[in-house]
Design a protein around this motif. Sequence first.
Motif, short mmCIF file in Angstrom:
data_model
loop_
_atom_site.label_atom_id
_atom_site.label_comp_id
_atom_site.label_asym_id
_atom_site.label_seq_id
_atom_site.Cartn_x
_atom_site.Cartn_y
_atom_site.Cartn_z
N ASP A 11 89.98 48.16 49.52
CA ASP A 11 91.14 49.02 49.68
C ASP A 11 92.14 48.30 50.56
O ASP A 11 91.76 47.74 51.60
CB ASP A 11 90.75 50.35 50.33
CG ASP A 11 89.79 51.15 49.47
OD1 ASP A 11 90.00 51.19 48.24
OD2 ASP A 11 88.84 51.74 50.03
N CYS A 12 93.40 48.31 50.16
CA CYS A 12 94.45 47.60 50.90
C CYS A 12 95.56 48.55 51.33
O CYS A 12 95.76 49.59 50.71
CB CYS A 12 95.05 46.48 50.04
SG CYS A 12 93.86 45.20 49.60
N ASP A 13 96.29 48.14 52.37
CA ASP A 13 97.46 48.92 52.78
C ASP A 13 98.65 48.54 51.89
O ASP A 13 98.50 47.78 50.93
CB ASP A 13 97.76 48.72 54.27
CG ASP A 13 98.16 47.30 54.64
OD1 ASP A 13 98.48 46.48 53.74
OD2 ASP A 13 98.18 46.99 55.85
N ALA A 14 99.81 49.06 52.20
CA ALA A 14 101.00 48.84 51.36
C ALA A 14 101.40 47.37 51.28
O ALA A 14 102.03 46.94 50.31
CB ALA A 14 102.17 49.67 51.90
N GLU A 15 101.04 46.57 52.29
CA GLU A 15 101.37 45.14 52.29
C GLU A 15 100.29 44.29 51.64
O GLU A 15 100.38 43.06 51.63
CB GLU A 15 101.63 44.64 53.72
CG GLU A 15 102.95 45.11 54.31
CD GLU A 15 102.87 46.55 54.83
OE1 GLU A 15 101.82 46.92 55.41
OE2 GLU A 15 103.82 47.30 54.62
N VAL A 17 97.07 44.14 52.66
CA VAL A 17 96.07 43.71 53.65
C VAL A 17 94.85 44.62 53.55
O VAL A 17 94.98 45.85 53.54
CB VAL A 17 96.67 43.77 55.08
CG1 VAL A 17 95.63 43.41 56.12
CG2 VAL A 17 97.88 42.85 55.18
N VAL A 19 91.89 47.06 54.25
CA VAL A 19 91.59 48.05 55.29
C VAL A 19 90.19 48.63 55.11
O VAL A 19 89.67 49.27 56.02
CB VAL A 19 92.64 49.19 55.31
CG1 VAL A 19 94.00 48.67 55.73
CG2 VAL A 19 92.72 49.91 53.98
N ARG A 29 84.78 49.81 57.08
CA ARG A 29 86.19 49.81 57.47
C ARG A 29 86.49 48.49 58.17
O ARG A 29 85.63 47.93 58.87
CB ARG A 29 86.54 50.99 58.36
CG ARG A 29 85.96 50.93 59.73
CD ARG A 29 86.47 52.08 60.61
NE ARG A 29 85.96 51.94 61.96
CZ ARG A 29 86.50 51.17 62.90
NH1 ARG A 29 87.58 50.46 62.64
NH2 ARG A 29 85.97 51.09 64.10
N ASP A 33 92.04 42.64 62.91
CA ASP A 33 93.07 42.11 62.01
C ASP A 33 92.48 41.01 61.13
O ASP A 33 91.91 40.05 61.64
CB ASP A 33 94.24 41.54 62.81
CG ASP A 33 95.06 42.62 63.49
OD1 ASP A 33 95.02 43.78 63.02
OD2 ASP A 33 95.74 42.31 64.48
#
Length: 107
Positions: A11-15, A17, A19, A29, A33
Motif C-alpha cells: 500500500d502506498c501514499d499519494a506520492e 511511497v 506505507v 506497517r 521513512d
Amino acid sequence: MGVLTESVDVDCDAEGVPVGVRWRGRAYRVAQDPVRWYERRAWWAEDLRLPRERGAGVVDQQMWRVQVQLGPRTELLTLELVHTLDTGRWRLLAATSATGIRVGRCA
C-alpha cells in the motif's frame, strides 16, 4: 540471482511511497521513512528484445528498503523490495530482523 518469485502487496501514499506491506498473510506497517533508489533490471535475461517505445519503465526498477512492524511494540523487520514500474508488480528480495537474522530470502 535468479528470477524473484515471492510477490507482496504494498500500500502506498499519494506520492507512491510504501506505507504498508502484506506478506505471508500478515499486514505490516512501515515504521520508518523508506529509502528508494533505481537499478537497471536484466531485461535481456527475461525478454528476447526490448519493445520499441517502452523505455524507462522496462529498463529501470525501483528498489525500496523499508522497516516494518506488525504493531507498535513488535520487532522491526527490514524488507528489501523491488517495484517494477512497467508492470506495477512488487516483489520481496529479502527480509532481515533487527538482530540481523535473515528471515526470508527469495532467489
